[in-house]
Design a protein around this motif. Structure first.
Motif, PDB file in Angstrom:
ATOM      1  N   ILE A 121       0.943  -1.192  -0.008  1.00 26.82           N
ATOM      2  CA  ILE A 121      -0.123  -0.015  -0.105  1.00 26.82           C
ATOM      3  C   ILE A 121       0.814   1.299   0.126  1.00 26.82           C
ATOM      4  O   ILE A 121       0.837   2.235  -0.776  1.00 26.82           O
ATOM      5  CB  ILE A 121      -0.905  -0.016   1.125  1.00 26.82           C
ATOM      6  CG1 ILE A 121      -1.740  -1.289   1.313  1.00 26.82           C
ATOM      7  CG2 ILE A 121      -1.725   1.273   1.314  1.00 26.82           C
ATOM      8  CD1 ILE A 121      -2.728  -1.240   0.198  1.00 26.82           C
ATOM      9  N   THR A 122       1.812   1.301   0.952  1.00 23.59           N
ATOM     10  CA  THR A 122       2.506   2.763   1.060  1.00 23.59           C
ATOM     11  C   THR A 122       3.278   3.132  -0.068  1.00 23.59           C
ATOM     12  O   THR A 122       2.873   4.404  -0.430  1.00 23.59           O
ATOM     13  CB  THR A 122       3.411   2.395   2.348  1.00 23.59           C
ATOM     14  OG1 THR A 122       2.562   2.017   3.501  1.00 23.59           O
ATOM     15  CG2 THR A 122       3.830   3.837   2.861  1.00 23.59           C
ATOM     16  N   PRO A 123       4.107   2.509  -0.695  1.00 25.05           N
ATOM     17  CA  PRO A 123       4.832   2.976  -1.871  1.00 25.05           C
ATOM     18  C   PRO A 123       3.866   3.423  -3.009  1.00 25.05           C
ATOM     19  O   PRO A 123       4.105   4.449  -3.644  1.00 25.05           O
ATOM     20  CB  PRO A 123       5.748   1.967  -2.305  1.00 25.05           C
ATOM     21  CG  PRO A 123       5.771   1.150  -1.001  1.00 25.05           C
ATOM     22  CD  PRO A 123       4.634   1.283  -0.460  1.00 25.05           C
ATOM     23  N   ALA A 124       2.700   2.803  -2.982  1.00 24.41           N
ATOM     24  CA  ALA A 124       1.872   3.094  -4.196  1.00 24.41           C
ATOM     25  C   ALA A 124       1.062   4.255  -3.842  1.00 24.41           C
ATOM     26  O   ALA A 124       0.616   5.177  -4.489  1.00 24.41           O
ATOM     27  CB  ALA A 124       0.893   1.704  -4.282  1.00 24.41           C
ATOM     28  N   ALA A 125       0.753   4.360  -2.485  1.00 23.47           N
ATOM     29  CA  ALA A 125      -0.087   5.344  -2.325  1.00 23.47           C
ATOM     30  C   ALA A 125       0.784   6.918  -2.242  1.00 23.47           C
ATOM     31  O   ALA A 125       0.296   7.830  -2.517  1.00 23.47           O
ATOM     32  CB  ALA A 125      -0.587   5.537  -0.724  1.00 23.47           C
ATOM     33  N   THR A 126       2.218   6.448  -2.080  1.00 23.40           N
ATOM     34  CA  THR A 126       2.992   7.868  -2.152  1.00 23.40           C
ATOM     35  C   THR A 126       3.115   8.382  -3.682  1.00 23.40           C
ATOM     36  O   THR A 126       3.050   9.521  -3.886  1.00 23.40           O
ATOM     37  CB  THR A 126       4.125   7.331  -1.565  1.00 23.40           C
ATOM     38  OG1 THR A 126       4.406   6.709  -0.474  1.00 23.40           O
ATOM     39  CG2 THR A 126       5.205   8.497  -1.334  1.00 23.40           C
ATOM     40  N   ALA A 127       3.362   7.167  -4.550  1.00 23.89           N
ATOM     41  CA  ALA A 127       3.489   7.524  -6.001  1.00 23.89           C
ATOM     42  C   ALA A 127       2.172   8.200  -6.430  1.00 23.89           C
ATOM     43  O   ALA A 127       2.184   9.001  -7.509  1.00 23.89           O
ATOM     44  CB  ALA A 127       3.837   6.029  -6.702  1.00 23.89           C
ATOM     45  N   LEU A 128       1.194   7.660  -6.192  1.00 24.18           N
ATOM     46  CA  LEU A 128      -0.331   8.174  -6.395  1.00 24.18           C
ATOM     47  C   LEU A 128      -0.240   9.689  -6.365  1.00 24.18           C
ATOM     48  O   LEU A 128      -0.881  10.302  -7.255  1.00 24.18           O
ATOM     49  CB  LEU A 128      -1.296   7.315  -5.783  1.00 24.18           C
ATOM     50  CG  LEU A 128      -2.722   7.609  -6.509  1.00 24.18           C
ATOM     51  CD1 LEU A 128      -2.850   6.922  -7.941  1.00 24.18           C
ATOM     52  CD2 LEU A 128      -3.546   6.581  -5.709  1.00 24.18           C
ATOM     53  N   MET A 129       0.177  10.317  -5.332  1.00 22.11           N
ATOM     54  CA  MET A 129       0.176  11.564  -5.062  1.00 22.11           C
ATOM     55  C   MET A 129       1.070  12.303  -6.129  1.00 22.11           C
ATOM     56  O   MET A 129       0.835  13.635  -6.061  1.00 22.11           O
ATOM     57  CB  MET A 129       0.748  11.787  -3.535  1.00 22.11           C
ATOM     58  CG  MET A 129      -0.299  11.529  -2.588  1.00 22.11           C
ATOM     59  SD  MET A 129       0.251  12.273  -1.133  1.00 22.11           S
ATOM     60  CE  MET A 129       1.464  10.927  -0.424  1.00 22.11           C
ATOM     61  N   LEU A 130       1.811  11.693  -6.709  1.00 24.07           N
ATOM     62  CA  LEU A 130       2.775  12.611  -7.806  1.00 24.07           C
ATOM     63  C   LEU A 130       2.745  12.284  -9.193  1.00 24.07           C
ATOM     64  O   LEU A 130       3.326  12.839  -9.856  1.00 24.07           O
ATOM     65  CB  LEU A 130       4.228  11.866  -7.406  1.00 24.07           C
ATOM     66  CG  LEU A 130       4.682  12.177  -5.959  1.00 24.07           C
ATOM     67  CD1 LEU A 130       5.898  11.586  -5.688  1.00 24.07           C
ATOM     68  CD2 LEU A 130       4.855  13.825  -5.638  1.00 24.07           C
ATOM     69  N   THR A 131       1.618  11.280  -9.483  1.00 25.39           N
ATOM     70  CA  THR A 131       1.740  11.081 -10.820  1.00 25.39           C
ATOM     71  C   THR A 131       0.261  11.113 -11.472  1.00 25.39           C
ATOM     72  O   THR A 131      -0.645  11.049 -10.728  1.00 25.39           O
ATOM     73  CB  THR A 131       2.249   9.499 -10.967  1.00 25.39           C
ATOM     74  OG1 THR A 131       1.521   8.711 -10.112  1.00 25.39           O
ATOM     75  CG2 THR A 131       3.802   9.325 -10.858  1.00 25.39           C
ATOM     76  N   LYS A 132       0.317  10.907 -12.786  1.00 29.38           N
ATOM     77  CA  LYS A 132      -1.128  11.174 -13.524  1.00 29.38           C
ATOM     78  C   LYS A 132      -1.546   9.729 -14.127  1.00 29.38           C
ATOM     79  O   LYS A 132      -2.663   9.792 -14.704  1.00 29.38           O
ATOM     80  CB  LYS A 132      -0.871  12.190 -14.871  1.00 29.38           C
ATOM     81  CG  LYS A 132      -0.846  13.502 -14.129  1.00 29.38           C
ATOM     82  CD  LYS A 132      -1.061  14.668 -15.052  1.00 29.38           C
ATOM     83  CE  LYS A 132       0.096  14.722 -16.266  1.00 29.38           C
ATOM     84  NZ  LYS A 132      -0.059  15.723 -17.074  1.00 29.38           N
ATOM     85  N   LYS A 133      -0.702   8.845 -14.520  1.00 33.31           N
ATOM     86  CA  LYS A 133      -0.744   7.739 -15.439  1.00 33.31           C
ATOM     87  C   LYS A 133      -0.583   6.518 -14.443  1.00 33.31           C
ATOM     88  O   LYS A 133       0.498   6.773 -13.741  1.00 33.31           O
ATOM     89  CB  LYS A 133      -0.034   7.868 -16.631  1.00 33.31           C
ATOM     90  CG  LYS A 133      -0.309   9.081 -17.488  1.00 33.31           C
ATOM     91  CD  LYS A 133       0.552   8.689 -18.735  1.00 33.31           C
ATOM     92  CE  LYS A 133       0.255  10.059 -19.645  1.00 33.31           C
ATOM     93  NZ  LYS A 133       0.829   9.883 -21.248  1.00 33.31           N
ATOM     94  N   LEU A 134      -1.344   5.455 -14.815  1.00 32.62           N
ATOM     95  CA  LEU A 134      -0.952   4.297 -14.002  1.00 32.62           C
ATOM     96  C   LEU A 134       0.391   3.645 -14.217  1.00 32.62           C
ATOM     97  O   LEU A 134       1.236   3.431 -13.070  1.00 32.62           O
ATOM     98  CB  LEU A 134      -1.840   3.045 -14.283  1.00 32.62           C
ATOM     99  CG  LEU A 134      -1.802   1.791 -13.649  1.00 32.62           C
ATOM    100  CD1 LEU A 134      -2.136   2.085 -12.133  1.00 32.62           C
ATOM    101  CD2 LEU A 134      -2.869   0.687 -14.235  1.00 32.62           C
TER     102      LEU A 134
END
Lengths: 279, 248
Positions: A205-218
């Motif tokens: 969960i944590t790295p994915a949630a962190t990255a989700l805040m910074l990116t626009k595409k999957l």
């Protein structure tokens, strides 16, 4: 200065670093699917569902990792099968299967007279004890999972974003979802040596949630998450060596630190950091 | 014109009973109706009247309980991507990390083999669909960061990129701005020229009266179907909506 490089003199530690980084990468990438679908519960459930497999493997003298893999895949397919019924929601199906598997695991373990140290390693990880065979298993299964994500990217994208569209295209949504669950199950299995069953959810969960805040595409989210995951694996293990703390806990805490830093940066410097602009 | 004897129906329902497997009550009973190429139909009726159920059955999302539904003369569900369905806004997860261009490109996925990357032609089709829906300048924006009206236009652009023969839209006009409403209506008019059959569920009766040639009034059965000016009578509306029917 030499002290800082001390961990890299030992073969067993190099193996541990390789395992921690690989697990960090695979967990973070697969975890993106869990985060975008708000299914954190699923990761937690599957990670505990490995217990009966491990217990049976232990009782029969088989490979614990293989037992964990079989149990996780069975539970993943069970969840997929049950949640296809209209009366049962997916999180209900997860709750039923996960607690049943956990109970079975506890029941089996309670028949073991001497509470074995191997079983605590399953729960909390023992990255320093990674053998050559373990590392081969982790890298082999990990690469297979990454290949599957790469190859079926388009299917997983549509099924997780808009399953109705996938159905109107006559795709076999149930098969694709089952495949995704099996990939998550495999990811969890290769992680239990490193971070342990009880903490693997954090790595999903944590790295994915962190990255989700910074990116626009999957795919951007996945690559960014992989970087955070790899860094967490590396620095977590490194810190655990010097601070003499549990490696699994240390890895998870480092990834949480990344999350907090990115969250605060995003919150207080919104628009100036990261790749996303909010409209 | 549409009921030309020589043209075969695009969608044909005969004595169709529609509903959900586990509900005892059927949502729509004994429906018999034909839609022809180029028909532009507003579907109206109170909440729960069966508008969404009709769409989901035509597209093959829920199985038919009884009777017959054919699309292009074949059983519904057998067609790969000639039917495009835009569900209600609530059905979509708007938090997903995906850009406008990526969403519209999904419209091409039924036509690209899965190991291939979208080709130059697909990119051109996507570009033109985004231009037609006036979302081209948002192409690289995350879908979450678009307004409600923009999101609706992005989904219609995806349907246009699919080049469907049948387009089903479930409440595209709810909570959108006037500009979006106009862009959607303009494009529906163009689709009619391409002989696309369009069914639009809506609650906006005024909009239906002004803009749709044909109207289907539902309330667990077909209350009326035909030219809008002929079927939108106070009697029919009262029968569908009850006493507090809106007069237009």
């Amino acid at each position: 200065m030499n002290l800082l490089f001390e961990p890299f003199q030992y073969d067993f530690l190099l193996r541990s670093f390789a395992a921690a980084i690989m697990v960090g990468i695979v967990c973070s990438i697969v975890g993106c699917y869990i985060v975008v679908q708000s299914m954190a519960f699923l990761g937690d459930a599957l990670s505990h569902a490995v217990l009966p497999g491990v217990a049976i493997a232990y009782l029969t003298g088989g490979s614990l990792t293989f037992g964990a893999l079989v149990a996780a895949v069975i539970v993943a397919l069970g969840i997929s099968f049950l949640s296809d019924e209209e009366e049962i929601k997916e999180d209900t199906a997860i709750g039923i299967f996960f607690t049943a598997a956990l109970a079975l695991g506890v029941a089996l373990i309670s028949t073991i007279q001497t509470y074995a140290i191997d079983l605590t390693h399953i729960l909390f990880g023992n990255v320093l004890g990674v053998t050559v065979a373990d590392l081969q298993f982790i890298v082999g299964v990990g690469l297979l999972v990454l290949l599957a994500v790469f190859f079926f990217y388009r299917f997983f994208l549509v099924v997780t974003f808009d399953p109705v569209m996938a159905k109107t295209l006559k795709w076999n949504v149930r098969l694709i979802r089952s495949m995704l669950l099996v990939l998550i199950a495999c990811t969890i299995t290769i992680s239990i040596n490193t971070v342990g069953a009880s903490l693997v959810t954090a790595m999903l969960i944590t790295p994915a949630a962190t990255a989700l805040m910074l990116t626009k595409k999957l795919w951007q989210t996945m690559l960014t998450a992989a970087v955070f995951g790899a860094l967490s694996g590396f620095f977590g293990l490194y810190l655990s060596y010097f601070a003499d703390i549990s490696s699994g806990a240390s890895i998870v805490l480092v990834s949480t630190l990344f999350f907090i830093v990115v969250y605060l940066r995003k919150k207080f410097f919104n628009g100036r950091s990261g790749l996303t602009k909010r409209g | 014109m549409n009921n030309d004897l020589h043209s075969t129906p695009m969608i044909h329902l005969e004595n169709a009973c529609l509903g959900y497997r586990n509900d005892r009550e059927l949502v729509l009973k004994n429906i018999t109706i034909d839609f022809f190429p180029g028909d532009e139909v507003a579907v109206i009726g109170p909440n729960g009247a069966g508008k969404s159920t009709l769409f989901k059955t035509i597209v093959g999302l829920i199985p038919l309980m009884q009777g017959e539904v054919t699309v292009h003369g074949g059983r519904s569900g057998n067609h790969k991507d000639c039917v495009s369905y835009i569900p209600q806004k609530e059905a979509i997860d708007w938090n997903y990390p995906i850009t406008v261009r990526e969403v519209v490109m999904m419209g091409r996925f039924g036509k690209i083999s899965f190991y291939r990357k979208p080709g130059k032609k697909d990119v051109e089709i996507v570009d033109s669909a985004m231009q037609r829906m006036d979302v081209a300048e948002l192409a690289d924006r995350k879908i979450r960061d678009c307004s409600g009206g923009q999101q609706q236009r992005v989904f219609l652009a995806r349907s246009l990129a699919q080049h469907p023969h049948i387009l089903l839209m479930d409440e595209p006009f709810s909570a959108v701005d006037v500009a979006t409403e106009q862009v959607i209506l303009d494009n529906l008019r163009q689709l009619r020229e391409f002989k696309v059959t369009t069914l639009v569920a809506t609650h906006d009766l005024g909009l239906v009266y002004e803009n749709f040639e044909r109207t289907l009034i539902l309330n667990h059965r077909i209350v009326a179907y035909g030219l809008t000016k002929e079927v939108m009578t106070p009697e029919n509306l009262q029968e569908a909506f009850g006493k507090k029917a809106v007069y237009v």
